[in-house]
Design an enzyme around this catalytic site. Structure first.
Site, PDB file in Angstrom:
ATOM      1  N   TRP A 133       0.874  -1.182   0.000  1.00 21.54           N
ATOM      2  CA  TRP A 133       0.000   0.000   0.000  1.00 21.54           C
ATOM      3  C   TRP A 133       0.907   1.226   0.000  1.00 21.54           C
ATOM      4  O   TRP A 133       1.770   1.365   0.864  1.00 21.54           O
ATOM      5  CB  TRP A 133      -0.892  -0.032   1.245  1.00 21.54           C
ATOM      6  CG  TRP A 133      -1.789   1.160   1.384  1.00 21.54           C
ATOM      7  CD1 TRP A 133      -2.582   1.717   0.409  1.00 21.54           C
ATOM      8  CD2 TRP A 133      -1.998   1.941   2.568  1.00 21.54           C
ATOM      9  NE1 TRP A 133      -3.273   2.786   0.937  1.00 21.54           N
ATOM     10  CE2 TRP A 133      -2.947   2.947   2.229  1.00 21.54           C
ATOM     11  CE3 TRP A 133      -1.499   1.880   3.874  1.00 21.54           C
ATOM     12  CZ2 TRP A 133      -3.385   3.882   3.168  1.00 21.54           C
ATOM     13  CZ3 TRP A 133      -1.936   2.808   4.809  1.00 21.54           C
ATOM     14  CH2 TRP A 133      -2.865   3.804   4.451  1.00 21.54           C
ATOM     15  N   ASP A 214      -0.588  -5.730   9.415  1.00 22.25           N
ATOM     16  CA  ASP A 214      -1.575  -4.733   9.007  1.00 22.25           C
ATOM     17  C   ASP A 214      -2.807  -5.526   8.555  1.00 22.25           C
ATOM     18  O   ASP A 214      -2.749  -6.209   7.533  1.00 22.25           O
ATOM     19  CB  ASP A 214      -1.007  -3.877   7.869  1.00 22.25           C
ATOM     20  CG  ASP A 214      -1.991  -2.783   7.450  1.00 22.25           C
ATOM     21  OD1 ASP A 214      -1.656  -1.985   6.552  1.00 22.25           O
ATOM     22  OD2 ASP A 214      -3.098  -2.729   8.027  1.00 22.25           O
ATOM     23  N   LYS A 250     -13.314  -0.814   5.885  1.00 28.70           N
ATOM     24  CA  LYS A 250     -13.879  -1.613   4.794  1.00 28.70           C
ATOM     25  C   LYS A 250     -14.879  -2.647   5.294  1.00 28.70           C
ATOM     26  O   LYS A 250     -15.981  -2.730   4.782  1.00 28.70           O
ATOM     27  CB  LYS A 250     -12.771  -2.326   4.003  1.00 28.70           C
ATOM     28  CG  LYS A 250     -11.874  -1.368   3.261  1.00 28.70           C
ATOM     29  CD  LYS A 250     -10.759  -0.928   4.153  1.00 28.70           C
ATOM     30  CE  LYS A 250      -9.810   0.000   3.440  1.00 28.70           C
ATOM     31  NZ  LYS A 250      -8.700   0.419   4.314  1.00 28.70           N
TER      32      LYS A 250
HETATM   33  C1  LIG Z   1      -3.291  -2.296   3.586  1.00 27.63           C
HETATM   34  C2  LIG Z   1      -3.994  -1.073   4.083  1.00 27.63           C
HETATM   35  N1  LIG Z   1      -3.695  -0.626   5.335  1.00 27.63           N
HETATM   36  C3  LIG Z   1      -4.293   0.468   5.832  1.00 27.63           C
HETATM   37  C4  LIG Z   1      -5.236   1.176   5.089  1.00 27.63           C
HETATM   38  C5  LIG Z   1      -5.799   2.401   5.751  1.00 27.63           C
HETATM   39  O1  LIG Z   1      -7.150   2.444   5.774  1.00 27.63           O
HETATM   40  P1  LIG Z   1      -7.922   3.394   6.796  1.00 27.63           P
HETATM   41  O2  LIG Z   1      -8.973   4.051   5.981  1.00 27.63           O
HETATM   42  O3  LIG Z   1      -6.935   4.371   7.383  1.00 27.63           O
HETATM   43  O4  LIG Z   1      -8.451   2.470   7.842  1.00 27.63           O
HETATM   44  C6  LIG Z   1      -5.571   0.764   3.774  1.00 27.63           C
HETATM   45  C7  LIG Z   1      -6.589   1.521   2.941  1.00 27.63           C
HETATM   46  N2  LIG Z   1      -6.272   1.604   1.564  1.00 27.63           N
HETATM   47  C8  LIG Z   1      -7.346   1.778   0.608  1.00 27.63           C
HETATM   48  C9  LIG Z   1      -8.237   2.970   0.948  1.00 27.63           C
HETATM   49  C10 LIG Z   1      -7.828   4.334   0.447  1.00 27.63           C
HETATM   50  C11 LIG Z   1      -6.482   4.741   1.024  1.00 27.63           C
HETATM   51  O5  LIG Z   1      -6.429   5.226   2.175  1.00 27.63           O
HETATM   52  O6  LIG Z   1      -5.467   4.519   0.311  1.00 27.63           O
HETATM   53  C12 LIG Z   1      -6.745   1.834  -0.801  1.00 27.63           C
HETATM   54  O7  LIG Z   1      -5.589   1.363  -0.941  1.00 27.63           O
HETATM   55  O8  LIG Z   1      -7.446   2.227  -1.732  1.00 27.63           O
HETATM   56  C13 LIG Z   1      -4.953  -0.394   3.279  1.00 27.63           C
HETATM   57  O9  LIG Z   1      -5.250  -0.847   2.041  1.00 27.63           O
END
Ligand SMILES: Cc1ncc(COP(=O)(O)O)c(CN[C@@H](CCC(=O)O)C(=O)O)c1O
Length: 402
Positions: A133, A214, A250
């Site tokens: 990510w 994570d 999510k």
């Molecule tokens: C692996 C991972 N860890 C943590 C988070 C953090 O999510 P929180 O909203 O802070 O609980 C995401 C969210 N990634 C999604 C959502 C959009 C973003 O924040 O990048 C994504 O990769 O599209 C993730 O994919």
């Protein structure tokens, strides 16, 4: 000369910037496959029924707006820990898990990074998978850790580069921290099998690495919160001390409510108390205490057996709709359009995303010509697809790769 005249204009966020571009596009055919946020069959954001019912219960209870403690709503953090570690977790029974509410998953990761930077007794080096990510990299750098990478994805097999992963972790210095996506790896949708997790647990123990999980998608990957927590529970059962970041963005659809939790397993209640006291000292000057509302929603669901059951059914429903879209897209690309390339990975990958293998210039062309928005690494959020746009998407991909 103004105070800020030296401040440079920075680039848009690789993920959140896609949504901005999507919103600016006025073409009616536009599709947003960028941000990992669930959309229902009509392409609309989905507020779970369990969440609506929880909010009705909360309204009836006429809760006050008093400050929470620094580590947040205690009943929520206990229930979040139960969800992750299991209701029969020995460590929970011994009260040996230090847990705090966090500002969603990102906040949990940042508390973890800051705690490690201040208290970790070995090399403050964190190994992140390639790819990972995108926000992990600046987040841990800004926490003051040295960021290194380990091989994770094999673009030839469009699967896990398990051999490369093990080699890189074996050559990490003793005591290094290794970030592990507990389930539904972002962006690849490729997870280790349970057998591979068992092998990794042995390797991490042998190399004395520190596992930092994570878990942003528990329940969302397989539809089962238990199955998705396998890696976390196996590592704990094998005696590892772990860090764990949880997000309820999510799996409960609480994106903008910013609900999460950060936990560290310890050796006993006395150590847990020491660790938790330092987590408080770290959070107080950061944001003092977390927001109320989302934590009450999540806790109302987690602590009410009926709502919990309804929620698990809805998570399964979201996971199944995505799995169904994977099938539909795969069938269109292979049987209907005969699109060049092997698309099996679209079905075999798990969770919110599919790592399509599309090249950056193809992603750019899809945005410019077909008004289809995805991150430039070829990742698509499968939830952005539905019966009314999946064919248009498949035909556009077919045109882009031919
Ligand atoms: C692996 C991972 N860890 C943590 C988070 C953090 O999510 P929180 O909203 O802070 O609980 C995401 C969210 N990634 C999604 C959502 C959009 C973003 O924040 O990048 C994504 O990769 O599209 C993730 O994919």
């Amino acid at each position: 000369v103004s105070t800020w005249s030296a401040v440079p204009a920075g680039p848009p966020d690789p993920i959140l910037g896609i949504t901005e571009a999507f919103k600016a596009d006025k073409d009616p055919r536009k599709i947003n496959l960028g941000v990992g946020a669930y959309r229902d069959e009509n392409g609309k954001p989905y507020v779970l029924n369990a969440v609506k019912k929880a909010e009705e219960k909360m309204a009836a209870a006429q809760l006050d707006k008093e400050y929470l403690g620094i580590t947040g709503l205690a009943s929520f953090t206990q229930n979040a820990a139960k969800l992750a570690y299991g209701v029969d977790s020995e460590l929970l029974k011994q009260n040996a898990i230090a847990v705090t509410q966090s500002i969603s998953g990102t906040g949990a990761l940042r508390i973890g990074g800051a705690f490690i930077a201040r208290h970790y007794p070995h090399a403050k080096v964190i190994y992140l998978p390639t790819p990972t990510w995108g926000n992990h990299i600046p987040l841990f750098k800004d926490s003051g850790l040295e960021v290194r990478r380990y091989r994770y994805f094999d673009s030839k097999t469009v699967g896990l580069d398990f051999k490369g992963m093990k080699e890189d972790l074996k050559s990490a210095p003793e005591g290094a921290i290794v970030l592990l996506h507990a389930c539904a790896h972002n962006p690849t949708g490729v997870d280790p099998t349970q057998e591979q997790w068992k092998e990794l647990s042995g390797l991490v123990a042998e190399k004395k690495l520190f596992p930092f999980f994570d878990m942003a998608y528990q329940g969302f990957a397989s539809g089962s919160t238990t199955r998705d927590a396998f890696a976390v529970r196996h590592f704990v059962a094998q005696g590892h001390y772990i860090a764990l970041c949880q997000s309820f963005a999510k799996n409960m659809g609480l994106y903008g409510e910013r609900v999460g939790a950060f936990s560290l397993t310890t050796q006993n209640e006395e150590e847990k108390k020491r660790v938790e006291s330092q987590i408080k000292i770290l959070i107080r000057p950061m944001y003092s205490n977390p927001p109320l509302h989302g934590a009450h929603i999540a806790n109302t669901i987690l602590s009410d057996p009926e709502l919990y059951q309804e929620w698990e059914g809805e998570v399964k429903g979201m996971a199944n709709r995505i799995i169904n879209m994977r099938e539909r897209l795969y069938n269109l690309l292979t049987h209907e359009l005969n699109t060049p390339g092997d698309w099996g990975h679209i079905k075999s990958q798990i969770g919110m995303f599919s790592f399509t293998g599309l090249k950056t210039e193809q992603c750019k062309a899809l945005a410019e010509k077909a008004h289809i928005y995805m991150t430039m690494d070829g990742r698509i959020s499968m939830a952005g697809l539905n019966s009314s746009n999946v064919e248009y998407f498949a035909r556009s991909v077919d045109a882009a790769v031919k």
